[in-house]
Design a protein around this motif. Sequence first.
Motif, PDB file in Angstrom:
ATOM      1  N   THR A  92      72.767  20.111  22.966  1.00 40.01           N
ATOM      2  CA  THR A  92      72.460  19.153  24.025  1.00 40.01           C
ATOM      3  C   THR A  92      72.180  17.767  23.469  1.00 40.01           C
ATOM      4  O   THR A  92      72.303  16.769  24.182  1.00 40.01           O
ATOM      5  N   ILE A  93      71.824  17.673  22.197  1.00 36.96           N
ATOM      6  CA  ILE A  93      71.405  16.407  21.600  1.00 36.96           C
ATOM      7  C   ILE A  93      72.602  15.502  21.340  1.00 36.96           C
ATOM      8  O   ILE A  93      73.572  15.898  20.697  1.00 36.96           O
ATOM      9  N   GLY A  94      72.508  14.255  21.844  1.00 39.37           N
ATOM     10  CA  GLY A  94      73.575  13.292  21.636  1.00 39.37           C
ATOM     11  C   GLY A  94      73.186  12.112  20.771  1.00 39.37           C
ATOM     12  O   GLY A  94      74.049  11.381  20.293  1.00 39.37           O
ATOM     13  N   HIS A  95      71.892  11.906  20.590  1.00 36.97           N
ATOM     14  CA  HIS A  95      71.414  10.808  19.748  1.00 36.97           C
ATOM     15  C   HIS A  95      69.995  11.137  19.314  1.00 36.97           C
ATOM     16  O   HIS A  95      69.258  11.818  20.034  1.00 36.97           O
ATOM     17  N   VAL A  96      69.617  10.638  18.138  1.00 39.35           N
ATOM     18  CA  VAL A  96      68.292  10.897  17.578  1.00 39.35           C
ATOM     19  C   VAL A  96      67.649   9.573  17.192  1.00 39.35           C
ATOM     20  O   VAL A  96      68.332   8.671  16.680  1.00 39.35           O
ATOM     21  N   GLN A  97      66.350   9.458  17.433  1.00 42.46           N
ATOM     22  CA  GLN A  97      65.577   8.309  16.977  1.00 42.46           C
ATOM     23  C   GLN A  97      64.315   8.784  16.273  1.00 42.46           C
ATOM     24  O   GLN A  97      63.838   9.902  16.522  1.00 42.46           O
ATOM     25  N   ILE A  98      63.767   7.932  15.411  1.00 45.63           N
ATOM     26  CA  ILE A  98      62.644   8.356  14.581  1.00 45.63           C
ATOM     27  C   ILE A  98      61.597   7.252  14.456  1.00 45.63           C
ATOM     28  O   ILE A  98      61.893   6.070  14.585  1.00 45.63           O
ATOM     29  N   ALA A  99      60.370   7.696  14.191  1.00 48.41           N
ATOM     30  CA  ALA A  99      59.239   6.827  13.842  1.00 48.41           C
ATOM     31  C   ALA A  99      58.110   7.752  13.420  1.00 48.41           C
ATOM     32  O   ALA A  99      58.102   8.956  13.740  1.00 48.41           O
ATOM     33  N   SER A 100      57.143   7.197  12.711  1.00 45.58           N
ATOM     34  CA  SER A 100      55.989   8.009  12.325  1.00 45.58           C
ATOM     35  C   SER A 100      55.131   8.324  13.554  1.00 45.58           C
ATOM     36  O   SER A 100      55.163   7.625  14.570  1.00 45.58           O
ATOM     37  N   VAL A 101      54.381   9.396  13.445  1.00 51.27           N
ATOM     38  CA  VAL A 101      53.398   9.783  14.458  1.00 51.27           C
ATOM     39  C   VAL A 101      52.045   9.888  13.758  1.00 51.27           C
ATOM     40  O   VAL A 101      51.956  10.502  12.698  1.00 51.27           O
ATOM     41  N   PRO A 102      50.987   9.262  14.291  1.00 48.84           N
ATOM     42  CA  PRO A 102      50.908   8.691  15.644  1.00 48.84           C
ATOM     43  C   PRO A 102      51.148   7.194  15.743  1.00 48.84           C
ATOM     44  O   PRO A 102      51.196   6.654  16.849  1.00 48.84           O
ATOM     45  N   ALA A 103      51.309   6.464  14.649  1.00 41.85           N
ATOM     46  CA  ALA A 103      51.245   5.001  14.697  1.00 41.85           C
ATOM     47  C   ALA A 103      52.578   4.319  14.978  1.00 41.85           C
ATOM     48  O   ALA A 103      52.623   3.108  15.163  1.00 41.85           O
ATOM     49  N   ARG A 104      53.675   5.043  14.992  1.00 39.45           N
ATOM     50  CA  ARG A 104      55.026   4.523  15.221  1.00 39.45           C
ATOM     51  C   ARG A 104      55.429   3.483  14.178  1.00 39.45           C
ATOM     52  O   ARG A 104      56.065   2.475  14.482  1.00 39.45           O
ATOM     53  N   HIS A 105      55.071   3.778  12.919  1.00 35.06           N
ATOM     54  CA  HIS A 105      55.496   2.946  11.802  1.00 35.06           C
ATOM     55  C   HIS A 105      56.657   3.628  11.079  1.00 35.06           C
ATOM     56  O   HIS A 105      57.347   4.484  11.642  1.00 35.06           O
ATOM     57  N   GLU A 106      56.874   3.262   9.819  1.00 31.65           N
ATOM     58  CA  GLU A 106      57.928   3.866   9.005  1.00 31.65           C
ATOM     59  C   GLU A 106      57.778   5.384   8.976  1.00 31.65           C
ATOM     60  O   GLU A 106      56.659   5.904   8.912  1.00 31.65           O
ATOM     61  N   PRO A 107      58.880   6.106   9.000  1.00 30.90           N
ATOM     62  CA  PRO A 107      58.810   7.573   9.000  1.00 30.90           C
ATOM     63  C   PRO A 107      58.355   8.173   7.683  1.00 30.90           C
ATOM     64  O   PRO A 107      58.249   9.399   7.584  1.00 30.90           O
ATOM     65  N   SER A 108      58.071   7.344   6.701  1.00 34.21           N
ATOM     66  CA  SER A 108      57.551   7.846   5.423  1.00 34.21           C
ATOM     67  C   SER A 108      56.060   8.118   5.483  1.00 34.21           C
ATOM     68  O   SER A 108      55.483   8.634   4.528  1.00 34.21           O
ATOM     69  N   GLU A 109      55.406   7.788   6.610  1.00 30.70           N
ATOM     70  CA  GLU A 109      53.987   8.077   6.757  1.00 30.70           C
ATOM     71  C   GLU A 109      53.775   8.938   8.000  1.00 30.70           C
ATOM     72  O   GLU A 109      54.712   9.256   8.721  1.00 30.70           O
ATOM     73  N   GLY A 110      52.529   9.345   8.216  1.00 27.57           N
ATOM     74  CA  GLY A 110      52.207  10.084   9.426  1.00 27.57           C
ATOM     75  C   GLY A 110      52.368  11.585   9.283  1.00 27.57           C
ATOM     76  O   GLY A 110      52.534  12.127   8.193  1.00 27.57           O
ATOM     77  N   GLU A 111      52.336  12.290  10.402  1.00 29.64           N
ATOM     78  CA  GLU A 111      52.213  13.739  10.419  1.00 29.64           C
ATOM     79  C   GLU A 111      53.536  14.498  10.438  1.00 29.64           C
ATOM     80  O   GLU A 111      53.533  15.726  10.343  1.00 29.64           O
ATOM     81  N   VAL A 112      54.658  13.792  10.582  1.00 20.48           N
ATOM     82  CA  VAL A 112      55.953  14.470  10.630  1.00 20.48           C
ATOM     83  C   VAL A 112      56.605  14.425   9.254  1.00 20.48           C
ATOM     84  O   VAL A 112      56.711  13.362   8.634  1.00 20.48           O
TER      85      VAL A 112
END
Length: 258
Positions: free
Chosen positions: A199-219
């Motif tokens: 079902t997925i047609g596009h993906v977007q990313i950001a860190s959680v919870p602060a919505r910064h670079e995906p190199s930080e945060g809980e994901v």
Amino acid sequence: MARFAANLTMLFTEQPFLERFALAREAGFKAVEFLFPYAFEADELAALLQENQLEQALFNMPPGNWDSGERGMAALPGREAEFRDSVDTALHYARVLGCPKVHAMAGIIDPRYSDEQHLETFVANIRYAADQFAQHGITLLIEPLNSRDVPNYFIAHQRDAAKIIERIDRPNVKLQFDVYHAQIMDGDLTTMLGDLAQTIGHVQIASVPARHEPSEGEVNYPHIFAALDQAGYSGWIGCEYNPKTGTKEGLNWVTPYL
């Protein structure tokens, strides 16, 4: 292998919008996305894409009055004529920019109408838009937004969106899976990516919870990228985050992929 598109609404904001295309190319990106193109002529944006050898991965349909808090109109009863006009506008830009995917924002729930009225309006509007876009090989996307950042948005959960897509029953309607929103509202990301892969047609990313670079945060994003590979996703991954300091200073995470 993950492929990344720079979101020019949120990245390289140190410079005016039209200068961000060159900055994305200089950083190594091969594609860009942004929220809205409508402040500029389509031909002007197409020239910047060509000049910088960039693909346009995605943009959003007109959202209504964004500055007053509107976040789309696809699910709003009484706005059908305006929505159809927005389809024409978005289709023009998509064709000129060579953009294969467009996101239709659902809107904030109107308390004057029932949930079922919103759903019926949304299904009918998305079917109409999908049929128009299909004539030009364009995919229409719908995206759940988390209720913390966008209270009362019509779709907040990934699996709910997938059920609505099934009801819409158009082959060119897909899910815009934003990992940031999905983690906040749903979690269990790896299993959900596997379950919703078709079902997925596009993906977007950001860190959680602060919505910064995906190199930080809980994901754990390297794990997510591997899960996307395993699920067979080969499209662009939109970098839709707010840099913690400056854009360039925060790009170390993506350099190996570029």
